[in-house]
Scaffold this motif. Structure first.
Motif, PDB file in Angstrom:
ATOM      1  N   ALA A 130       5.556   3.489   1.667  1.00 56.65           N
ATOM      2  CA  ALA A 130       5.076   2.222   1.118  1.00 56.65           C
ATOM      3  C   ALA A 130       5.150   1.171   2.216  1.00 56.65           C
ATOM      4  O   ALA A 130       6.140   1.104   2.953  1.00 56.65           O
ATOM      5  CB  ALA A 130       5.909   1.795  -0.080  1.00 56.65           C
ATOM      6  N   LYS A 131       4.110   0.364   2.329  1.00 54.41           N
ATOM      7  CA  LYS A 131       4.098  -0.703   3.332  1.00 54.41           C
ATOM      8  C   LYS A 131       4.862  -1.905   2.781  1.00 54.41           C
ATOM      9  O   LYS A 131       4.551  -2.418   1.706  1.00 54.41           O
ATOM     10  CB  LYS A 131       2.661  -1.105   3.672  1.00 54.41           C
ATOM     11  N   THR A 132       5.891  -2.323   3.495  1.00 55.34           N
ATOM     12  CA  THR A 132       6.686  -3.481   3.094  1.00 55.34           C
ATOM     13  C   THR A 132       6.507  -4.596   4.115  1.00 55.34           C
ATOM     14  O   THR A 132       5.859  -4.409   5.146  1.00 55.34           O
ATOM     15  CB  THR A 132       8.174  -3.114   3.002  1.00 55.34           C
ATOM     16  N   ALA A 133       7.109  -5.728   3.826  1.00 56.25           N
ATOM     17  CA  ALA A 133       7.019  -6.848   4.768  1.00 56.25           C
ATOM     18  C   ALA A 133       7.665  -6.503   6.101  1.00 56.25           C
ATOM     19  O   ALA A 133       7.298  -7.059   7.142  1.00 56.25           O
ATOM     20  CB  ALA A 133       7.685  -8.088   4.159  1.00 56.25           C
ATOM     21  N   GLY A 134       8.620  -5.568   6.089  1.00 53.58           N
ATOM     22  CA  GLY A 134       9.300  -5.174   7.311  1.00 53.58           C
ATOM     23  C   GLY A 134       8.724  -3.943   7.981  1.00 53.58           C
ATOM     24  O   GLY A 134       9.272  -3.454   8.959  1.00 53.58           O
ATOM     25  N   GLY A 135       7.623  -3.408   7.442  1.00 50.56           N
ATOM     26  CA  GLY A 135       7.030  -2.197   8.004  1.00 50.56           C
ATOM     27  C   GLY A 135       6.963  -1.091   6.963  1.00 50.56           C
ATOM     28  O   GLY A 135       7.045  -1.343   5.753  1.00 50.56           O
ATOM     29  N   MET A 176       0.830  -1.198   0.000  1.00 45.64           N
ATOM     30  CA  MET A 176       0.000   0.000   0.000  1.00 45.64           C
ATOM     31  C   MET A 176       0.868   1.253   0.000  1.00 45.64           C
ATOM     32  O   MET A 176       1.881   1.328   0.684  1.00 45.64           O
ATOM     33  CB  MET A 176      -0.934   0.022   1.209  1.00 45.64           C
ATOM     34  N   LEU A 177       0.455   2.254  -0.774  1.00 38.68           N
ATOM     35  CA  LEU A 177       1.153   3.527  -0.875  1.00 38.68           C
ATOM     36  C   LEU A 177       0.315   4.599  -0.187  1.00 38.68           C
ATOM     37  O   LEU A 177      -0.882   4.717  -0.436  1.00 38.68           O
ATOM     38  CB  LEU A 177       1.376   3.902  -2.336  1.00 38.68           C
ATOM     39  N   VAL A 178       0.967   5.401   0.696  1.00 36.13           N
ATOM     40  CA  VAL A 178       0.271   6.438   1.451  1.00 36.13           C
ATOM     41  C   VAL A 178       0.996   7.762   1.263  1.00 36.13           C
ATOM     42  O   VAL A 178       2.223   7.834   1.374  1.00 36.13           O
ATOM     43  CB  VAL A 178       0.196   6.088   2.955  1.00 36.13           C
ATOM     44  N   LEU A 179       0.220   8.827   1.004  1.00 36.03           N
ATOM     45  CA  LEU A 179       0.769  10.169   0.842  1.00 36.03           C
ATOM     46  C   LEU A 179       0.239  11.071   1.942  1.00 36.03           C
ATOM     47  O   LEU A 179      -0.957  11.073   2.236  1.00 36.03           O
ATOM     48  CB  LEU A 179       0.378  10.760  -0.513  1.00 36.03           C
ATOM     49  N   ALA A 180       1.139  11.871   2.538  1.00 41.64           N
ATOM     50  CA  ALA A 180       0.747  12.873   3.529  1.00 41.64           C
ATOM     51  C   ALA A 180       0.530  14.211   2.842  1.00 41.64           C
ATOM     52  O   ALA A 180       0.957  14.424   1.701  1.00 41.64           O
ATOM     53  CB  ALA A 180       1.809  13.001   4.612  1.00 41.64           C
ATOM     54  N   ALA A 181      -0.105  15.140   3.562  1.00 45.09           N
ATOM     55  CA  ALA A 181      -0.418  16.439   2.986  1.00 45.09           C
ATOM     56  C   ALA A 181       0.834  17.212   2.569  1.00 45.09           C
ATOM     57  O   ALA A 181       0.788  18.016   1.639  1.00 45.09           O
ATOM     58  CB  ALA A 181      -1.231  17.252   3.984  1.00 45.09           C
ATOM     59  N   ASP A 182       1.961  16.976   3.249  1.00 48.92           N
ATOM     60  CA  ASP A 182       3.191  17.703   2.908  1.00 48.92           C
ATOM     61  C   ASP A 182       4.002  17.026   1.809  1.00 48.92           C
ATOM     62  O   ASP A 182       5.097  17.467   1.474  1.00 48.92           O
ATOM     63  CB  ASP A 182       4.062  17.899   4.152  1.00 48.92           C
ATOM     64  N   GLY A 183       3.468  15.941   1.243  1.00 51.29           N
ATOM     65  CA  GLY A 183       4.143  15.250   0.156  1.00 51.29           C
ATOM     66  C   GLY A 183       4.917  14.018   0.568  1.00 51.29           C
ATOM     67  O   GLY A 183       5.415  13.275  -0.287  1.00 51.29           O
ATOM     68  N   THR A 184       5.062  13.773   1.861  1.00 51.16           N
ATOM     69  CA  THR A 184       5.758  12.577   2.324  1.00 51.16           C
ATOM     70  C   THR A 184       5.054  11.337   1.782  1.00 51.16           C
ATOM     71  O   THR A 184       3.829  11.249   1.819  1.00 51.16           O
ATOM     72  CB  THR A 184       5.792  12.522   3.856  1.00 51.16           C
ATOM     73  N   ALA A 185       5.841  10.389   1.283  1.00 49.68           N
ATOM     74  CA  ALA A 185       5.282   9.167   0.700  1.00 49.68           C
ATOM     75  C   ALA A 185       5.855   7.945   1.397  1.00 49.68           C
ATOM     76  O   ALA A 185       7.065   7.855   1.607  1.00 49.68           O
ATOM     77  CB  ALA A 185       5.587   9.106  -0.792  1.00 49.68           C
ATOM     78  N   ALA A 200       8.195   1.958   4.718  1.00 53.77           N
ATOM     79  CA  ALA A 200       9.413   2.513   4.117  1.00 53.77           C
ATOM     80  C   ALA A 200       9.104   3.917   3.612  1.00 53.77           C
ATOM     81  O   ALA A 200       8.064   4.137   2.978  1.00 53.77           O
ATOM     82  CB  ALA A 200       9.892   1.642   2.962  1.00 53.77           C
ATOM     83  N   THR A 201       9.979   4.867   3.913  1.00 56.79           N
ATOM     84  CA  THR A 201       9.799   6.242   3.450  1.00 56.79           C
ATOM     85  C   THR A 201      10.373   6.378   2.046  1.00 56.79           C
ATOM     86  O   THR A 201      11.567   6.197   1.835  1.00 56.79           O
ATOM     87  CB  THR A 201      10.501   7.239   4.393  1.00 56.79           C
ATOM     88  N   LEU A 202       9.516   6.706   1.089  1.00 55.40           N
ATOM     89  CA  LEU A 202       9.944   6.875  -0.293  1.00 55.40           C
ATOM     90  C   LEU A 202      10.388   8.300  -0.576  1.00 55.40           C
ATOM     91  O   LEU A 202      11.293   8.531  -1.377  1.00 55.40           O
ATOM     92  CB  LEU A 202       8.797   6.506  -1.244  1.00 55.40           C
ATOM     93  N   TYR A 203       9.739   9.256   0.074  1.00 54.04           N
ATOM     94  CA  TYR A 203      10.088  10.661  -0.113  1.00 54.04           C
ATOM     95  C   TYR A 203       9.628  11.442   1.110  1.00 54.04           C
ATOM     96  O   TYR A 203       8.586  11.135   1.704  1.00 54.04           O
ATOM     97  CB  TYR A 203       9.417  11.248  -1.361  1.00 54.04           C
ATOM     98  N   GLU A 204      10.413  12.434   1.498  1.00 53.24           N
ATOM     99  CA  GLU A 204       9.996  13.358   2.541  1.00 53.24           C
ATOM    100  C   GLU A 204      10.576  14.735   2.232  1.00 53.24           C
ATOM    101  O   GLU A 204      11.720  14.832   1.786  1.00 53.24           O
ATOM    102  CB  GLU A 204      10.456  12.891   3.928  1.00 53.24           C
ATOM    103  N   PRO A 205       9.811  15.808   2.421  1.00 51.64           N
ATOM    104  CA  PRO A 205      10.342  17.147   2.163  1.00 51.64           C
ATOM    105  C   PRO A 205      11.442  17.472   3.160  1.00 51.64           C
ATOM    106  O   PRO A 205      11.422  16.989   4.299  1.00 51.64           O
ATOM    107  CB  PRO A 205       9.122  18.054   2.361  1.00 51.64           C
ATOM    108  N   LEU A 206      12.401  18.269   2.719  1.00 52.03           N
ATOM    109  CA  LEU A 206      13.514  18.619   3.584  1.00 52.03           C
ATOM    110  C   LEU A 206      13.035  19.490   4.740  1.00 52.03           C
ATOM    111  O   LEU A 206      12.347  20.497   4.535  1.00 52.03           O
ATOM    112  CB  LEU A 206      14.578  19.363   2.777  1.00 52.03           C
TER     113      LEU A 206
END
Length: 204
Positions: free
Chosen positions: A67-72, A56-65, A74-80
Motif C-alpha cells: 500500500a502506498k503511504t505518505a512515507g512510501g 493505492m494497493l498493488v499486488l504482485a504475482a506471488d501474492g505480495t501486497a 508499506a508491505t501488507l503481506y509477503e509469502p514466506l
C-alpha cells in the motif's frame, strides 16, 4: 460536473452538456487510483508505480501486497521465503547436522538465521575471546550491533548450554571481525562441539 461518494466520482448532471466519451474518461481516471493494481514483481512496481498516489494497493504475482503511504510503500503481506544458503563460514568451520540458512520477512528488514556450525577437525570450539564463525550476506548487515543467545552442545566437561552470538554492524571497529561477521563468545569449560546460530534480528 457533480461528484459522489468518498472517491468523489464525477457524474454528469442535468446541466452538463452531453459528452459521453469525456464523462467515461473522467470516471475512469477517478476510479483508477482506487483499483487494485497488478504487477509481476517488486521491480515492475518500482518502475511503473513510482508516482502512485497515497492509498493505492498493488499486488504482485506471488501474492505480495503493498500500500502506498505518505512515507512510501508499506508491505501488507509477503509469502514466506525459502531458506537461502548464503551464510559463509570462516576457514576451519563447516555446517553441522542442522543446515545453515537465512531468510527475511517484514519487507526485508527482519532477518532469520538457522543452523549449526562445527569445526572441520572435530575439535571443540573454544577461545578465551571471541570466535569468528562466519558472516551473513552483505545485504543483511545490521545498522547496529545485534546480540543473540546461541545454544551449543553440552557434551564433555562444559555445563553451559548457551553463549553469546554477535552480528557485527555497519561501520564497526572490532579486533575480532568486520561488519557482517558472526562472533561467538563462550565461557563454558573447554568449549563446545557445535554452535547453533538460530535466531533473528532487525536490520534497522
Amino acid at each position: 460536473m457533480a461528484t459522489i461518494g468518498y472517491a468523489d466520482l464525477p457524474v454528469p448532471g442535468g446541466g452538463d452538456s452531453p459528452n459521453g466519451s469525456a464523462a467515461i474518461a473522467a470516471i475512469a481516471e477517478a476510479l483508477d487510483p482506487h483499483l487494485v493494481q497488478h504487477v509481476a514483481n517488486l521491480a515492475e512496481r518500482n518502475s511503473t508505480m513510482s508516482d502512485a498516489p497515497t492509498g493505492m494497493l498493488v499486488l504482485a504475482a506471488d501474492g505480495t501486497a503493498w500500500a502506498k503511504t505518505a512515507g512510501g510503500w508499506a508491505t501488507l503481506y509477503e509469502p514466506l521465503q525459502a531458506w537461502q544458503s548464503t551464510i559463509s563460514l570462516k576457514s576451519g568451520f563447516e555446517e553441522g547436522i542442522v543446515d545453515l540458512g537465512v531468510r527475511t520477512t517484514d519487507g526485508g528488514k527482519h532477518v532469520w538465521l538457522k543452523g549449526r556450525i562445527q569445526r572441520t577437525d572435530g575439535q571443540l570450539i573454544f577461545d578465551a575471546n571471541a570466535v569468528n564463525l562466519g558472516a551473513v550476506p552483505s545485504s543483511l548487515i545490521p545498522a547496529e550491533l545485534r546480540t543473540l543467545d546461541g545454544t551449543c552442545s553440552m557434551g564433555g566437561a562444559t555445563t553451559d548450554a548457551t553463549g553469546r552470538l554477535e552480528i557485527l554492524n555497519t561501520g564497526v571497529t572490532s579486533a575480532y571481525g568486520v561488519a557482517g561477521d558472526i562472533l561467538w563468545w563462550y565461557q563454558g569449560t573447554d568449549g563446545t562441539a557445535w554452535v547453533d546460530i538460530s535466531g533473528d534480528y532487525w536490520l534497522d
